[in-house]
Design a protein around this motif. Structure first.
Motif, PDB file in Angstrom:
ATOM      1  N   UNK A 127      36.482  72.248 -16.667  1.00 19.64           N
ATOM      2  CA  UNK A 127      36.434  73.556 -17.324  1.00 19.64           C
ATOM      3  C   UNK A 127      37.674  73.864 -18.155  1.00 19.64           C
ATOM      4  N   UNK A 128      38.696  73.006 -18.098  1.00 21.18           N
ATOM      5  CA  UNK A 128      39.900  73.281 -18.869  1.00 21.18           C
ATOM      6  C   UNK A 128      40.779  72.057 -19.017  1.00 21.18           C
ATOM      7  N   UNK A 129      41.803  72.194 -19.862  1.00 23.23           N
ATOM      8  CA  UNK A 129      42.695  71.071 -20.139  1.00 23.23           C
ATOM      9  C   UNK A 129      43.433  70.603 -18.893  1.00 23.23           C
ATOM     10  N   UNK A 130      43.871  71.554 -18.052  1.00 28.14           N
ATOM     11  CA  UNK A 130      44.659  71.180 -16.879  1.00 28.14           C
ATOM     12  C   UNK A 130      43.851  70.306 -15.930  1.00 28.14           C
ATOM     13  N   UNK A 131      42.593  70.670 -15.705  1.00 25.72           N
ATOM     14  CA  UNK A 131      41.723  69.863 -14.847  1.00 25.72           C
ATOM     15  C   UNK A 131      41.535  68.477 -15.452  1.00 25.72           C
ATOM     16  N   UNK A 132      41.303  68.440 -16.752  1.00 23.51           N
ATOM     17  CA  UNK A 132      41.106  67.162 -17.442  1.00 23.51           C
ATOM     18  C   UNK A 132      42.352  66.282 -17.328  1.00 23.51           C
ATOM     19  N   UNK A 133      43.531  66.885 -17.481  1.00 23.59           N
ATOM     20  CA  UNK A 133      44.777  66.129 -17.395  1.00 23.59           C
ATOM     21  C   UNK A 133      44.978  65.514 -16.018  1.00 23.59           C
ATOM     22  N   UNK A 253      46.845  78.317 -14.200  1.00 23.40           N
ATOM     23  CA  UNK A 253      45.393  78.495 -14.164  1.00 23.40           C
ATOM     24  C   UNK A 253      44.740  77.382 -14.981  1.00 23.40           C
ATOM     25  N   UNK A 254      43.621  76.885 -14.486  1.00 21.04           N
ATOM     26  CA  UNK A 254      42.883  75.869 -15.230  1.00 21.04           C
ATOM     27  C   UNK A 254      42.029  76.493 -16.331  1.00 21.04           C
ATOM     28  N   UNK A 255      41.547  77.712 -16.088  1.00 19.63           N
ATOM     29  CA  UNK A 255      40.657  78.373 -17.049  1.00 19.63           C
ATOM     30  C   UNK A 255      40.968  79.864 -17.111  1.00 19.63           C
ATOM     31  N   UNK A 256      40.962  80.535 -15.988  1.00 20.62           N
ATOM     32  CA  UNK A 256      41.206  81.967 -15.960  1.00 20.62           C
ATOM     33  C   UNK A 256      39.930  82.769 -16.055  1.00 20.62           C
ATOM     34  N   UNK A 257      38.980  82.477 -15.175  1.00 21.89           N
ATOM     35  CA  UNK A 257      37.669  83.135 -15.210  1.00 21.89           C
ATOM     36  C   UNK A 257      37.796  84.643 -15.020  1.00 21.89           C
ATOM     37  N   UNK A 258      38.691  85.072 -14.133  1.00 16.92           N
ATOM     38  CA  UNK A 258      38.868  86.499 -13.871  1.00 16.92           C
ATOM     39  C   UNK A 258      39.278  87.242 -15.130  1.00 16.92           C
ATOM     40  N   UNK A 259      40.073  86.604 -15.969  1.00 10.47           N
ATOM     41  CA  UNK A 259      40.550  87.235 -17.197  1.00 10.47           C
ATOM     42  C   UNK A 259      39.386  87.492 -18.151  1.00 10.47           C
ATOM     43  N   UNK A 260      38.524  86.500 -18.299  1.00 11.50           N
ATOM     44  CA  UNK A 260      37.358  86.672 -19.176  1.00 11.50           C
ATOM     45  C   UNK A 260      36.425  87.730 -18.596  1.00 11.50           C
ATOM     46  N   UNK A 261      36.252  87.742 -17.270  1.00 12.78           N
ATOM     47  CA  UNK A 261      35.410  88.761 -16.635  1.00 12.78           C
ATOM     48  C   UNK A 261      35.970  90.154 -16.882  1.00 12.78           C
TER      49      UNK A 261
END
Length: 348
Positions: A127-133, A253-261
């Motif tokens: 779901x994000x660059x950090x996870x991919x890295x 954060x890998x994505x920050x789902x709470x922020x988008x919510x």
């Protein structure tokens, strides 16, 4: 818990699981089935994955999942349980969003299972660059198989009235150092000293909840700060529509789902550049709120709040534009279409 006791507990759960399982209707007429998995305290990630595999098999009556396409949320334990219980002809896809993968990979058995998982799945999404890295570093031989796809967010629930002043702060997340919650309390104290009408609600559980409660009392802020503990997700979404500002000072954060919510719920955000958020909010940073650097102090948060409040009072933000851009990328329809194209590439 010794092995004999663990086996006895699993056997008992296997007999009861069909009664305990319950269905919840979701989108498109599909049902989501919940069933309990007994997990010994302190179980390593590899053993936990094999545990989920066994108990899912018991819940299925020792039959494979009756589906041509199976999607699992996170690689371990769910992805492993899925590939072990899928039909031989099924396509299995996994979406990984865990921010603690480096901790998972400290378990040698977990590394072995994850390696096999990546080899066997039809498709794998981060779901994000950090996870991919993290995954690319651990499994460079699978780097080409790791694709990107976001978590879906609902944008269809509006708040009763738009935000008019940034008085009611909200934090949603774990009470751990990684989330910057200690600095959040100190920053709120600084801002509350300037404006006693401010309030802060900190939702979540973790080892810092009790120390933070004590610190709030020490600062004389018990009437202004509420720490209700963990709450259901739907209640958390209600709080987003009731508060004025989402403050998320995470270190990573890998994505920050709470922020988008939060933005979907009509809230401005005050959030750190901690990996995922600066990419998620690229191009709409000023429209959605204020991004601040990750610093080990309270002043970065309180100064960011003052800047945001000054901009909000003078010209407002453009939350509608932020919502439209995020919905086009992370809304349920957008993410569903992305999954569908990958699951059924031959469909029109």
């Amino acid at each position: 818990m010794d092995a004999t006791t663990t086996q006895a507990v699993e056997a008992a759960n296997g007999k009861l699981v069909t009664r305990a399982a319950h269905r919840v209707p979701t989108a498109g007429g599909a049902d989501l089935v919940h069933f309990p998995v007994t997990t010994p305290r302190g179980q390593d990630y590899g053993a936990q994955s094999r545990n989920h595999e066994r108990q899912l098999r018991a819940a299925l009556g020792n039959k494979p999942i009756d589906a041509a396409v199976v999607h699992a949320h996170v690689g371990l334990p769910s992805g492993w349980a899925a590939v072990q219980n899928a039909r031989p002809d099924a396509k299995v896809f996994v979406t990984e969003h865990a921010s603690f993968l480096e901790r998972v990979f400290q378990d040698p058995e977990a590394v072995e299972l994850y390696d096999e998982l990546l080899a066997r799945v039809t498709g794998f999404f981060a779901v994000g660059d950090k996870v991919t890295e993290v995954l690319g570093k651990q499994f460079p031989h699978h780097a080409d198989k790791i694709l990107r796809i976001p978590n879906p967010i609902a944008f269809d629930a509006s708040r009763p009235a738009p935000v008019t002043e940034l008085r009611r702060w909200l934090y949603l997340g774990s009470m751990v150092e990684l989330k910057g919650v200690n600095w959040l309390v100190e920053a709120f104290a600084q801002c509350h000293a300037e404006d006693p009408t401010l309030t802060l609600t900190m939702v979540g559980e973790g080892p810092l909840r009790k120390p933070l409660t004590a610190r709030v009392a020490e600062l004389g802020l018990s009437d202004a700060v509420d720490l209700p503990g963990s709450i259901p997700h739907e209640q958390a979404l209600d709080l987003m529509r009731e508060h004025d500002l989402l403050v998320h000072p995470s270190r990573y954060e890998t994505f920050g789902m709470t922020i988008v919510e939060g933005i979907a719920a009509g809230m401005p955000v005050l959030v750190t550049r901690c990996g995922g958020p600066e990419k998620t909010l690229a191009g709409i940073e000023d429209a959605a709120g204020e991004l601040i650097d990750v610093e080990e102090n309270a002043e970065s948060i309180s100064d960011g709040y003052r800047r945001l409040r000054g901009r909000f009072d003078s010209s407002g933000l453009d939350l509608k534009r932020a919502q439209e851009q995020l919905a086009a990328q992370y809304g349920y329809e957008a993410v569903a279409q992305a999954h569908y194209r990958l699951w059924f590439p031959d469909s029109p």
